[in-house]
Scaffold this motif. Structure first.
Motif, PDB file in Angstrom:
ATOM      1  N   ILE A   1       0.842  -1.200   0.000  1.00  0.00           N
ATOM      2  CA  ILE A   1       0.000   0.000   0.000  1.00  0.00           C
ATOM      3  C   ILE A   1       0.878   1.252   0.000  1.00  0.00           C
ATOM      4  CG2 ILE A   1      -1.633   1.341   1.389  1.00  0.00           C
ATOM      5  CD1 ILE A   1      -2.776  -1.431   2.310  1.00  0.00           C
ATOM      6  N   GLN A   2       1.919   1.248   0.835  1.00  0.00           N
ATOM      7  CA  GLN A   2       2.831   2.391   0.919  1.00  0.00           C
ATOM      8  C   GLN A   2       3.568   2.614  -0.398  1.00  0.00           C
ATOM      9  OE1 GLN A   2       3.123   4.712   3.153  1.00  0.00           O
ATOM     10  NE2 GLN A   2       4.749   5.721   2.038  1.00  0.00           N
ATOM     11  N   ARG A   3       3.948   1.521  -1.068  1.00  0.00           N
ATOM     12  CA  ARG A   3       4.648   1.636  -2.347  1.00  0.00           C
ATOM     13  C   ARG A   3       3.762   2.315  -3.386  1.00  0.00           C
ATOM     14  NH1 ARG A   3       7.150  -2.965  -1.955  1.00  0.00           N
ATOM     15  NH2 ARG A   3       5.545  -4.230  -2.936  1.00  0.00           N
ATOM     16  N   GLN A   4       2.472   1.989  -3.410  1.00  0.00           N
ATOM     17  CA  GLN A   4       1.548   2.638  -4.341  1.00  0.00           C
ATOM     18  C   GLN A   4       1.377   4.117  -3.993  1.00  0.00           C
ATOM     19  OE1 GLN A   4       0.145   1.544  -7.299  1.00  0.00           O
ATOM     20  NE2 GLN A   4      -0.224   3.741  -7.395  1.00  0.00           N
ATOM     21  N   ALA A   5       1.246   4.405  -2.706  1.00  0.00           N
ATOM     22  CA  ALA A   5       1.127   5.804  -2.281  1.00  0.00           C
ATOM     23  C   ALA A   5       2.394   6.578  -2.646  1.00  0.00           C
ATOM     24  CB  ALA A   5       0.859   5.884  -0.781  1.00  0.00           C
ATOM     25  N   GLN A   6       3.531   5.940  -2.521  1.00  0.00           N
ATOM     26  CA  GLN A   6       4.793   6.589  -2.874  1.00  0.00           C
ATOM     27  C   GLN A   6       4.840   6.894  -4.371  1.00  0.00           C
ATOM     28  OE1 GLN A   6       8.340   4.191  -2.477  1.00  0.00           O
ATOM     29  NE2 GLN A   6       9.591   6.017  -2.119  1.00  0.00           N
ATOM     30  N   GLN A   7       4.380   5.973  -5.193  1.00  0.00           N
ATOM     31  CA  GLN A   7       4.353   6.213  -6.633  1.00  0.00           C
ATOM     32  C   GLN A   7       3.465   7.409  -6.968  1.00  0.00           C
ATOM     33  OE1 GLN A   7       6.315   4.842  -8.965  1.00  0.00           O
ATOM     34  NE2 GLN A   7       7.267   3.848  -7.220  1.00  0.00           N
ATOM     35  N   ASP A   8       2.314   7.489  -6.317  1.00  0.00           N
ATOM     36  CA  ASP A   8       1.421   8.633  -6.519  1.00  0.00           C
ATOM     37  C   ASP A   8       2.097   9.926  -6.086  1.00  0.00           C
ATOM     38  OD1 ASP A   8      -0.419   6.746  -7.356  1.00  0.00           O
ATOM     39  OD2 ASP A   8      -1.564   6.781  -5.474  1.00  0.00           O
ATOM     40  N   PHE A   9       2.780   9.902  -4.959  1.00  0.00           N
ATOM     41  CA  PHE A   9       3.491  11.060  -4.431  1.00  0.00           C
ATOM     42  C   PHE A   9       4.602  11.505  -5.381  1.00  0.00           C
ATOM     43  CE2 PHE A   9       7.278  12.435  -2.029  1.00  0.00           C
ATOM     44  CZ  PHE A   9       6.809  13.618  -1.487  1.00  0.00           C
ATOM     45  N   LEU A  10       5.390  10.560  -5.866  1.00  0.00           N
ATOM     46  CA  LEU A  10       6.539  10.886  -6.708  1.00  0.00           C
ATOM     47  C   LEU A  10       6.149  11.515  -8.038  1.00  0.00           C
ATOM     48  CD1 LEU A  10       8.846   7.811  -6.018  1.00  0.00           C
ATOM     49  CD2 LEU A  10       9.064  10.150  -5.123  1.00  0.00           C
TER      50      LEU A  10
END
Length: 170
Positions: free
Chosen positions: A150-159
């Motif tokens: 979940i965090q990895r997906q949120a990080q992709q959105d953030f980046l």
């Protein structure tokens, strides 16, 4: 091979705090702690991988108590879970006031390592905990893994919103 025991991956070392480890507050610089545990945890990961690994992430980082000049830092790292190419390692750092013998938990974290060689993968199907601490950490691995996804997906959105432009050069 079917399984590997947590203790078969256990990597332990002791570091005496020196002046060069200290920050302006007279305690061990956080970056120094991270440097030490990265090396320590990689040993545990390689005991599962038996090939080159790289640090992919650090999470659940807890600086619990500072380490001072008259302390030692006992680092213990062991594998708590893995996939085909990723390996999770738990590391704790136990401090000891060398003048008094008092011991304290100063730091904990989880790190994920990945196998670098594309044709290689973990040759075990499970990790076997051997004490209550290991049982708790191994049992919680699936939840940490789900949280990381979940965090990895949120990080992709953030980046996607991070600019690489140089606004100071106009």
């Amino acid at each position: 091979m079917d399984a590997i025991k947590c203790n078969d991956t256990l990597a332990i070392s002791i570091h005496r705090v020196r002046n060069s480890d200290l920050n302006e507050h007279g305690t061990v610089y956080g970056g120094r702690t991270l440097d030490l545990i990265d090396g320590q945890a990689s040993v545990a990961a390689m005991r599962v991988a038996r090939t080159t690994v790289a640090t992919a992430s650090m999470d659940h980082i807890q600086f619990l108590r500072p380490f001072d000049l008259q302390d030692s830092m006992c680092m213990e790292a062991y594998v708590t879970g893995f996939g085909k190419r990723s390996i999770e390692v738990f590391t704790k750092v136990i401090g000891e006031h060398l003048m008094t013998g008092e011991r304290f938990l100063g730091f904990t974290s989880f790190m994920t390592f990945v196998i670098l060689e594309p044709e290689k993968q973990v040759n075990f199907t499970r990790v076997i905990p051997e004490n209550a601490e290991q049982q708790a950490l191994v049992a919680a691995y699936p939840q940490r893994l789900a949280d990381r996804r979940i965090q990895r997906q949120a990080q992709q959105d953030f980046l996607q919103n991070i600019s690489l432009n140089k606004p100071w050069l106009k």
